[in-house]
Scaffold this active site. Structure first.
Site, mmCIF file in Angstrom:
data_model
loop_
_atom_site.group_PDB
_atom_site.id
_atom_site.type_symbol
_atom_site.label_atom_id
_atom_site.label_comp_id
_atom_site.label_asym_id
_atom_site.label_seq_id
_atom_site.Cartn_x
_atom_site.Cartn_y
_atom_site.Cartn_z
ATOM 1 N N TYR A 204 0.856 -1.195 0.000
ATOM 2 C CA TYR A 204 0.000 0.000 0.000
ATOM 3 C C TYR A 204 0.894 1.248 0.000
ATOM 4 O O TYR A 204 0.995 1.973 0.995
ATOM 5 C CB TYR A 204 -0.918 0.018 1.231
ATOM 6 C CG TYR A 204 -2.048 -0.987 1.198
ATOM 7 C CD1 TYR A 204 -2.083 -2.012 0.248
ATOM 8 C CD2 TYR A 204 -3.088 -0.929 2.121
ATOM 9 C CE1 TYR A 204 -3.120 -2.930 0.228
ATOM 10 C CE2 TYR A 204 -4.127 -1.848 2.110
ATOM 11 C CZ TYR A 204 -4.138 -2.852 1.166
ATOM 12 O OH TYR A 204 -5.160 -3.764 1.152
ATOM 13 N N TYR B 270 -7.158 -8.570 -8.239
ATOM 14 C CA TYR B 270 -6.629 -9.011 -6.944
ATOM 15 C C TYR B 270 -5.535 -10.066 -7.127
ATOM 16 O O TYR B 270 -4.538 -10.056 -6.410
ATOM 17 C CB TYR B 270 -7.752 -9.576 -6.071
ATOM 18 C CG TYR B 270 -8.368 -8.557 -5.131
ATOM 19 C CD1 TYR B 270 -8.039 -8.551 -3.778
ATOM 20 C CD2 TYR B 270 -9.289 -7.602 -5.578
ATOM 21 C CE1 TYR B 270 -8.607 -7.639 -2.893
ATOM 22 C CE2 TYR B 270 -9.850 -6.688 -4.712
ATOM 23 C CZ TYR B 270 -9.510 -6.703 -3.360
ATOM 24 O OH TYR B 270 -10.062 -5.795 -2.491
ATOM 25 N N VAL C 179 -24.416 17.255 1.054
ATOM 26 C CA VAL C 179 -24.425 17.896 -0.269
ATOM 27 C C VAL C 179 -25.455 17.187 -1.141
ATOM 28 O O VAL C 179 -25.418 15.956 -1.294
ATOM 29 C CB VAL C 179 -23.022 17.850 -0.913
ATOM 30 C CG1 VAL C 179 -23.073 18.328 -2.358
ATOM 31 C CG2 VAL C 179 -22.056 18.714 -0.098
ATOM 32 N N SER D 165 -21.228 4.884 -1.318
ATOM 33 C CA SER D 165 -20.791 4.520 0.026
ATOM 34 C C SER D 165 -21.053 3.052 0.262
ATOM 35 O O SER D 165 -22.146 2.560 0.017
ATOM 36 C CB SER D 165 -21.560 5.325 1.063
ATOM 37 O OG SER D 165 -21.405 4.725 2.340
ATOM 38 N N THR E 276 -10.020 -1.389 -0.512
ATOM 39 C CA THR E 276 -8.772 -1.188 0.217
ATOM 40 C C THR E 276 -8.666 0.299 0.548
ATOM 41 O O THR E 276 -9.146 1.149 -0.206
ATOM 42 C CB THR E 276 -7.550 -1.579 -0.643
ATOM 43 O OG1 THR E 276 -7.568 -0.823 -1.864
ATOM 44 C CG2 THR E 276 -7.532 -3.058 -0.978
#
Length: 555
Positions: free
Chosen positions: A84, A202, A251, A294, A511
């Site tokens: 990462y 992946y 928003v 989300s 991730t």
């Protein structure tokens, strides 16, 4: 000096950071990362950076909350990994809360360097044996020639050719009963009906983890839960610098200038407390960064005695209090946005809750019995076992027992762990109902049953809080090119899109790295900074890694 790469931004002028106001919609890790890089790399004055968050707290899906009395809540945990590069770059720019002379990255490195904190799972899979639970020997993957050939085939295929294929269209049924699949799908939360394209990414991205998939030794942990270890230090740093946080601010929509380029002119918002509306005038040289969609919208918490709410309808998604799906839908809607074709296809991701939900649970224990019994059963001290998966569980249940304390405010006589079930609509093996209809204590009963532990003293000395997450793997759903918009939509002069539902070539969603890479890309592209995001770590470019991984596959 203007760089040559200006052309693809419709030749906009280099921005003077002193004049830029940046509006970051959503208070998750993407916006927090963008703010850090705007300050440090782009030199935008911190008090000209505004984070607009619909909830009362920052952190988005990286949350951790609660207390010992009413129970702690973690919707999930993040496994960090040395690959990462963007995340570790970000964390090396932020001071630690406990040692201001150290960075968060140094703190994480030091924590993982302590031999007692090293992840080395001795009981990655537990099966139901004749005499009770048995640890499965995972030194071998259980892949025969056919399954290996299928894996190599999907790895070699192009994303274009895979298109909207599901993983289970690329393998025989038997593949999903292999130890390899049980370890892979619970480590990353893949389902057989998820996107073959994402599965392929992946395989390329994490091939360096193949040799350790059975011990999870490649996993880095944070000293505490990720809210306390990552979000809190970044928020504290940004506030000290002068960044403005506007909480309870949802928003609803954006307005654009009436020209061919995509240039935001207004941000329309409403208070989630009293419904008062307002708008921000955005100048052409200002910046707007939006986190799209989300994965934790419409999350529903149960209690120790009650189950969470059932799955939401499509209408519920668009009415969710956080407004994430609603905002993306308005941007992708041709009747309200002339540029809608540059904003992807949100309905591909929020209308398929049956394919994208699972249920997690957090257990707060006030008696050490469970931890000591588990340590004996698995051979792992708390914090060293990573993920324990109950392979024969109808719910496909896994648990993670972190190093204690896991929360900054956790008393010494209290222990916390979390777990999740990938099939919450299936009837339990012990508790005769679907996981989604179970109270917290029923979920703990099921877990105790799989371990053959007595229910007393654990059951009466614990609080288990279940959490249903309807969109938790929405980013893994089958998709086609164009369903996910670009970080900088084609033709955009001042707008960037971030989060788990945008397109970044080669990197993998679900991730922290994905969110941080979006943020770094957005700052670099729109502010023309010299710092650009590090290339995606690709394990397979390293011959040693490839050889090790293939050796593992051939077991």
């Amino acid at each position: 000096m203007p760089h040559a790469h200006h052309a693809h931004h419709d030749g906009h002028e280099v921005r003077n950071p002193e004049q830029v106001n940046a509006y970051l919609v959503g208070g998750g890790i993407a916006s927090l990362a963008a703010a850090v890089h705007l300050i440090q790399d782009a030199k935008v004055p911190a008090n000209q950076i505004h984070i607009l968050e619909s909830g009362p707290l920052p952190g988005g899906s990286m949350d951790g909350a609660g207390n010992a009395d009413t129970g702690y809540i973690l919707r999930g945990g993040r496994m960090l990994n040395f690959s990462y590069l963007c995340t570790y770059d970000l964390l090396s720019k932020v001071p630690s809360l406990s040692h201001p002379k150290k960075t968060v990255k140094q703190e994480i490195d030091e924590f993982n360097a302590v031999p007692g904190n090293k992840t080395n799972a001795h009981a990655r899979l537990i099966a139901k044996g004749e005499k009770g639970p048995e640890i499965v020997d995972v030194s071998q993957m259980g892949l025969n020639t056919r399954k290996r050939a299928d894996l190599l085939h999907i790895t070699a295929e192009t994303e274009k050719l895979l298109g909207r294929k599901r993983i289970d269209e690329c393998f025989t049924k038997e593949f999903f009963d292999t130890k390899f699949w049980y370890m892979w799908d619970t480590m990353f939360a893949f389902q057989p009906w998820h996107s073959a394209v994402e599965f392929r990414r992946y395989l390329h991205r994490f091939i360096q983890e193949f040799p350790r998939i059975n011990s999870l030794a490649g996993v880095d942990r944070t000293p505490y839960n990720q809210y306390d270890s990552i979000i809190l230090p970044i928020e504290t740093y940004l506030k000290a610098q002068g960044v403005e946080f506007h909480y309870d601010t949802k928003v609803n929509s954006l307005s654009f200038r009436p020209e061919t380029a995509i240039t935001v002119s207004e941000i329309h918002f409403a208070s989630t407390k009293d419904g008062k509306t307002g708008l921000v005038h955005v100048e052409a040289h200002d910046l707007v960064f939006i986190t799209l969609g989300s994965m934790t919208a419409c999350s529903s918490l149960g209690t120790n005695t009650t189950p969470p709410k059932p799955l939401p309808t499509v209408e519920d998604a668009l009415k969710a209090p956080d407004g994430a799906w609603e905002l993306w839908s308005s941007l992708a809607n041709p009747t309200v946005n002339p540029h809608s074709s540059s904003f992807g296809n949100p309905s591909n991701f929020y209308t398929r809750t049956r394919e994208s939900n699972w249920l997690s649970f957090t257990v707060t224990l006030k008696n050490p019995e469970f931890f000591s019994a588990l340590e004996t059963a698995t051979g792992n001290k708390a914090g060293t076992g990573a993920l324990v998966t109950f392979k024969d569980s109808n719910w496909l249940m896994s648990i993670v027992v972190p190093h204690q304390p896991h929360f900054l405010n956790q008393p010494p006589n209290v222990q916390v762990f979390w777990g999740y079930g990938l099939f919450p609509n299936k009837i339990g093996n012990i508790v005769q109902k679907p996981m989604s209809e179970c109270s917290g204590s029923e979920i703990l009963q099921e877990l105790l049953g799989h371990l053959n532990f007595p229910s007393s003293p654990t059951l009466e000395n614990s609080i288990t809080i279940p959490c249903m997450m309807p969109y938790i793997t929405a980013q893994f759903l089958t998709r086609e090119k164009g369903d996910r918009p670009d970080v900088i939509p084609k033709g955009s002069t001042n707008l960037a899109l971030m989060g788990q539902f945008v397109e970044l070539p080669r990197d993998t969603v679900f991730t922290v790295e994905y969110s941080v890479r979006c943020a770094q890309t957005a700052v670099h592209e729109l502010m023309d900074t010299e710092e650009k995001p590090r290339d995606v770590y690709m394990g397979e470019h390293n011959v040693k890694v490839l050889v090790e991984a293939l050796r593992m596959l051939l077991t």
